[in-house]
Write an enzyme that holds these catalytic residues in place. Structure first.
Site, PDB file in Angstrom:
ATOM      1  N   GLY A 219      -5.293  -4.670  -2.613  1.00 15.77           N
ATOM      2  CA  GLY A 219      -4.400  -4.410  -3.740  1.00 15.77           C
ATOM      3  C   GLY A 219      -3.799  -3.026  -3.616  1.00 15.77           C
TER       4      GLY A 219
ATOM      5  CD  GLU B 158     -13.553   5.543   2.874  1.00 14.88           C
ATOM      6  OE1 GLU B 158     -14.207   6.534   3.174  1.00 14.88           O
ATOM      7  OE2 GLU B 158     -14.034   4.395   2.881  1.00 14.88           O
TER       8      GLU B 158
ATOM      9  CB  VAL C 251      -0.968  -0.015   1.209  1.00 12.20           C
ATOM     10  CG1 VAL C 251      -1.906   1.187   1.139  1.00 12.20           C
ATOM     11  CG2 VAL C 251      -1.782  -1.310   1.240  1.00 12.20           C
TER      12      VAL C 251
ATOM     13  NE  ARG D 269       9.962  -5.148   8.423  1.00 13.69           N
ATOM     14  CZ  ARG D 269       9.045  -6.095   8.455  1.00 13.69           C
ATOM     15  NH1 ARG D 269       8.756  -6.679   9.595  1.00 13.69           N
ATOM     16  NH2 ARG D 269       8.429  -6.488   7.373  1.00 13.69           N
TER      17      ARG D 269
ATOM     18  CE  LYS E 227     -10.524  -5.256   5.698  1.00 15.20           C
ATOM     19  NZ  LYS E 227     -10.263  -6.265   4.681  1.00 15.20           N
TER      20      LYS E 227
ATOM     21  CB  ALA F 239      -5.969  18.809  -1.914  1.00 12.79           C
TER      22      ALA F 239
ATOM     23  CB  ILE G 230     -15.579   0.181  -1.373  1.00 11.01           C
ATOM     24  CG1 ILE G 230     -15.394  -1.027  -2.282  1.00 11.01           C
ATOM     25  CG2 ILE G 230     -17.015   0.659  -1.378  1.00 11.01           C
ATOM     26  CD1 ILE G 230     -16.225  -2.245  -1.866  1.00 11.01           C
TER      27      ILE G 230
HETATM   28  P1  NDP Z   1       3.344  -4.723   3.645  1.00  8.42           P
HETATM   29  O1  NDP Z   1       3.763  -5.836   4.517  1.00  8.42           O
HETATM   30  O2  NDP Z   1       3.391  -4.897   2.179  1.00  8.42           O
HETATM   31  O3  NDP Z   1       4.171  -3.400   4.021  1.00  8.42           O
HETATM   32  C1  NDP Z   1       4.452  -3.041   5.322  1.00  8.42           C
HETATM   33  C2  NDP Z   1       5.535  -1.978   5.330  1.00  8.42           C
HETATM   34  O4  NDP Z   1       5.807  -1.593   6.682  1.00  8.42           O
HETATM   35  C3  NDP Z   1       6.853  -2.452   4.746  1.00  8.42           C
HETATM   36  O5  NDP Z   1       7.472  -1.416   4.004  1.00  8.42           O
HETATM   37  C4  NDP Z   1       7.707  -2.788   5.975  1.00  8.42           C
HETATM   38  O6  NDP Z   1       9.097  -2.557   5.771  1.00  8.42           O
HETATM   39  C5  NDP Z   1       7.178  -1.808   6.991  1.00  8.42           C
HETATM   40  N1  NDP Z   1       7.253  -2.370   8.337  1.00  8.42           N
HETATM   41  C6  NDP Z   1       6.700  -3.525   8.760  1.00  8.42           C
HETATM   42  N2  NDP Z   1       6.984  -3.731  10.049  1.00  8.42           N
HETATM   43  C7  NDP Z   1       7.731  -2.697  10.455  1.00  8.42           C
HETATM   44  C8  NDP Z   1       8.355  -2.352  11.671  1.00  8.42           C
HETATM   45  N3  NDP Z   1       8.275  -3.133  12.747  1.00  8.42           N
HETATM   46  N4  NDP Z   1       9.056  -1.192  11.732  1.00  8.42           N
HETATM   47  C9  NDP Z   1       9.138  -0.395  10.653  1.00  8.42           C
HETATM   48  N5  NDP Z   1       8.570  -0.676   9.463  1.00  8.42           N
HETATM   49  C10 NDP Z   1       7.890  -1.820   9.366  1.00  8.42           C
HETATM   50  O7  NDP Z   1       1.857  -4.347   4.115  1.00  8.42           O
HETATM   51  P2  NDP Z   1       0.676  -3.723   3.240  1.00  8.42           P
HETATM   52  O8  NDP Z   1       1.185  -2.572   2.468  1.00  8.42           O
HETATM   53  O9  NDP Z   1      -0.027  -4.813   2.535  1.00  8.42           O
HETATM   54  O10 NDP Z   1      -0.316  -3.231   4.399  1.00  8.42           O
HETATM   55  C11 NDP Z   1      -0.075  -2.038   5.110  1.00  8.42           C
HETATM   56  C12 NDP Z   1      -1.340  -1.707   5.915  1.00  8.42           C
HETATM   57  O11 NDP Z   1      -2.441  -1.531   5.012  1.00  8.42           O
HETATM   58  C13 NDP Z   1      -1.774  -2.805   6.888  1.00  8.42           C
HETATM   59  O12 NDP Z   1      -2.364  -2.205   8.018  1.00  8.42           O
HETATM   60  C14 NDP Z   1      -2.853  -3.565   6.090  1.00  8.42           C
HETATM   61  O13 NDP Z   1      -3.787  -4.216   6.912  1.00  8.42           O
HETATM   62  C15 NDP Z   1      -3.508  -2.405   5.360  1.00  8.42           C
HETATM   63  N6  NDP Z   1      -4.210  -2.757   4.140  1.00  8.42           N
HETATM   64  C16 NDP Z   1      -3.609  -3.529   3.196  1.00  8.42           C
HETATM   65  C17 NDP Z   1      -4.258  -3.800   2.007  1.00  8.42           C
HETATM   66  C18 NDP Z   1      -3.633  -4.618   0.937  1.00  8.42           C
HETATM   67  O14 NDP Z   1      -4.305  -4.882  -0.080  1.00  8.42           O
HETATM   68  N7  NDP Z   1      -2.398  -5.060   1.075  1.00  8.42           N
HETATM   69  C19 NDP Z   1      -5.616  -3.282   1.754  1.00  8.42           C
HETATM   70  C20 NDP Z   1      -6.162  -2.451   2.821  1.00  8.42           C
HETATM   71  C21 NDP Z   1      -5.471  -2.212   3.957  1.00  8.42           C
HETATM   72  P3  NDP Z   1       9.951  -3.525   4.783  1.00  8.42           P
HETATM   73  O15 NDP Z   1       9.321  -3.350   3.435  1.00  8.42           O
HETATM   74  O16 NDP Z   1      11.329  -3.007   4.826  1.00  8.42           O
HETATM   75  O17 NDP Z   1       9.791  -4.916   5.297  1.00  8.42           O
HETATM   76  N1  HSE Z   2      -5.983  -8.661   3.624  1.00  8.79           N
HETATM   77  C1  HSE Z   2      -7.050  -7.774   3.365  1.00  8.79           C
HETATM   78  C2  HSE Z   2      -8.032  -8.430   2.425  1.00  8.79           C
HETATM   79  C3  HSE Z   2      -6.522  -6.506   2.744  1.00  8.79           C
HETATM   80  O1  HSE Z   2      -7.686  -9.422   1.790  1.00  8.79           O
HETATM   81  O2  HSE Z   2      -9.173  -7.963   2.343  1.00  8.79           O
HETATM   82  C4  HSE Z   2      -7.587  -5.455   2.551  1.00  8.79           C
HETATM   83  O3  HSE Z   2      -8.015  -4.945   3.777  1.00  8.79           O
END
Ligand code: NDP
Ligand code: HSE
Length: 437
Positions: A302, A129, A14, A45, A205, A33, A136
């Site tokens: 996604g 959101e 994301v 990390r 959710k 905006a 959505i």
């Molecule tokens: P990812 O695992 O792809 O990314 C997480 C990011 O956070 C990475 O860049 C990681 O660093 C960093 N990170 C993780 N742990 C730590 C830590 N302890 N300290 C510092 N940085 C850290 O997750 P997503 O992008 O998929 O999800 C992010 C958020 O969005 C979550 O809350 C998820 O529930 C929410 N979300 C995700 C959706 C999806 O489709 N994936 C949809 C809707 C919500 P590094 O890359 O170096 O490991």
């Molecule tokens: N893991 C979640 C899903 C990401 O599959 O719906 C979106 O919140």
């Protein structure tokens, strides 16, 4: 006017999607905006990992607290996930007087009450959101678009990974593990995919949706939570023969003195809208007393679909920077002093139809005994099927659908049936969901 300076926590699926959308649509975003938006600092990390976005001009740091406390950061966008470190970071950002945007449903469901109170005190916004149903705009729809209604119920497919798995099992006969691995590779699944598979992510959710629909505090611990791991190919097939599809739904409904809050696999009539939401798509139906039933559909997970919601929140926050913060939309849509707690009903009080599957001896009179025992508790059978005997024991599978019944009464009747000598093993049941109000 000077650009608004963003600090980004997380550069994963994301995070990278958000950078890309902000860059690609920079002109449209500024037109909406009123100011341009610039990411000045970001944390991850592993600073050496290749990223799916262009980070030219962005200061990269390993310590996320550096982003939150940086003097040039005005808005913190939290895209790390988890509920512990993210809570600390978000509370720190609020303490610093910074607005926050997050996609983190675990954080809001578990710590939202504390976070919103802190934000209210400090006069900053926490926008979320993207935390529900990916792209959505369901939070905005309920909190603002339906603000004239008393919301009676909402029901939705709110986990993309789970829906992707069920759809592929149903349409392609693929194995659970194989589809889950694909969902992970596509970036849909949570860091811990058991959150998707066991219904925890959907429960996060639903907690949020219930609070903004009913104006109640976030009560994650009270959501009845079941995932899809116990759904078998057999159930999928039997449901189909009865004219239903198995979908993993989150349901929040006013019921008498309280509310039902539940996420679980249920049978949905095959012609119903929610039965036809497939793959990673999500859909939420919301029923208001004035508007009736409404439906919202789109990608539930996604990179860019989620970034769409994150960026919309950034635009809202940027608009807020030039407006009176005292007049912003309240976090849960209801004014903080008007949040009323509601009793969450126990599962035994839920009234709905059920799909029941059991293995019984292939003897005459068994079906009559089963229906007799159900009739003793005033439970009507809508449909019943006995499958061809299979296996050396010649046992048969009986599948049925009941009329609406109070779950406590059904549980008692089924335990009487289970104690009969003709029943071979545990009885499996799933709720049926009709949305014909
Ligand atoms: P990812 O695992 O792809 O990314 C997480 C990011 O956070 C990475 O860049 C990681 O660093 C960093 N990170 C993780 N742990 C730590 C830590 N302890 N300290 C510092 N940085 C850290 O997750 P997503 O992008 O998929 O999800 C992010 C958020 O969005 C979550 O809350 C998820 O529930 C929410 N979300 C995700 C959706 C999806 O489709 N994936 C949809 C809707 C919500 P590094 O890359 O170096 O490991
Ligand atoms: N893991 C979640 C899903 C990401 O599959 O719906 C979106 O919140």
């Amino acid at each position: 006017m000077e650009s608004v300076k963003i600090g980004l926590l997380g550069l994963g699926t994301v995070g990278a999607g958000t950078v890309n959308v902000l860059k690609r649509n920079a002109e449209e975003i500024e037109r909406r905006a009123g100011r341009s938006v610039e990411i000045v600092c970001a944390s991850a990390r592993d600073l050496n990992k290749p990223r799916a976005c262009d980070l030219d001009g962005v200061r990269l740091v390993a310590d996320p607290f550096e982003v939150v406390t940086a003097n040039d950061v005005e808005v913190v966008v939290e895209l790390i996930g988890g509920a512990s470190l993210s809570r600390e970071l978000v509370l720190k950002a609020i303490e610093q007087g910074k607005h926050v945007v997050t996609a983190n449903k675990a954080l809001i469901a578990l710590h939202g009450n504390e976070i919103f109170a802190a934000a209210q005190d400090r006069g900053v916004d926490v926008a979320f959101e993207a935390a529900v149903a990916g792209g959505i705009p369901i939070i905005k729809a309920i909190r603002e678009g339906l603000a004239g209604n008393r919301i009676e119920w909402l029901a939705g497919i709110i986990n993309g990974t789970g829906n992707f798995i069920l759809t592929e099992m149903q349409s392609e006969g693929r194995s659970f593990a194989d589809v889950l691995a694909e969902a992970q590779a596509l970036g849909y699944a949570e860091a811990d995919p058991t959150f998707d598979v066991e219904g925890i992510d959907a429960a996060h959710k639903l907690t949020i949706l219930a609070s903004i629909a009913f104006g109640m505090p976030l009560r994650f611990a009270d959501v009845e939570t079941q995932g899809i791991s116990a759904v078998t190919q057999e159930d999928v097939q039997y449901a189909e023969e009865l004219g239903y599809r198995i979908k993993h739904l989150g349901i929040a409904k006013r019921q008498g003195r309280g509310v039902e809050l539940r996420v679980q696999p249920v049978l949905v009539p095959e012609q119903a809208l929610l039965a036809n939401v497939n793959g990673v798509m999500n859909a939420v139906m919301v029923h208001g007393d004035a508007v009736g039933s409404t439906a919202y559909y789109g990608a539930g997970a996604g990179a860019e679909a989620t970034a769409s919601a994150v960026v919309a929140d950034i635009v809202d926050v940027v608009r807020l920077l030039t407006a009176d913060p005292g007049h912003k939309v309240p976090h849960l849509g209801f004014q903080p002093h008007a949040i009323n707690d509601l009793e969450v009903l126990p599962p035994s009080e839920i009234v709905c139809g059920h799909y029941i599957r059991m293995r019984v001896a292939d003897e005459s009179g068994v079906l009559a005994k089963i229906s007799g025992l159900l009739a003793e508790s005033d439970i009507n059978i809508d449909a019943i099927q006995q499958k061809e005997p299979e296996g050396p024991e010649d046992d048969v599978t009986v599948v049925m659908l009941t009329d609406e019944v109070r779950e406590g009464d059904l549980a008692e009747a089924l335990s009487r049936i289970e104690s009969q000598s003709f029943v071979r093993n545990g009885i499996k049941r799933m709720r049926v969901a009709h949305f014909d109000h």
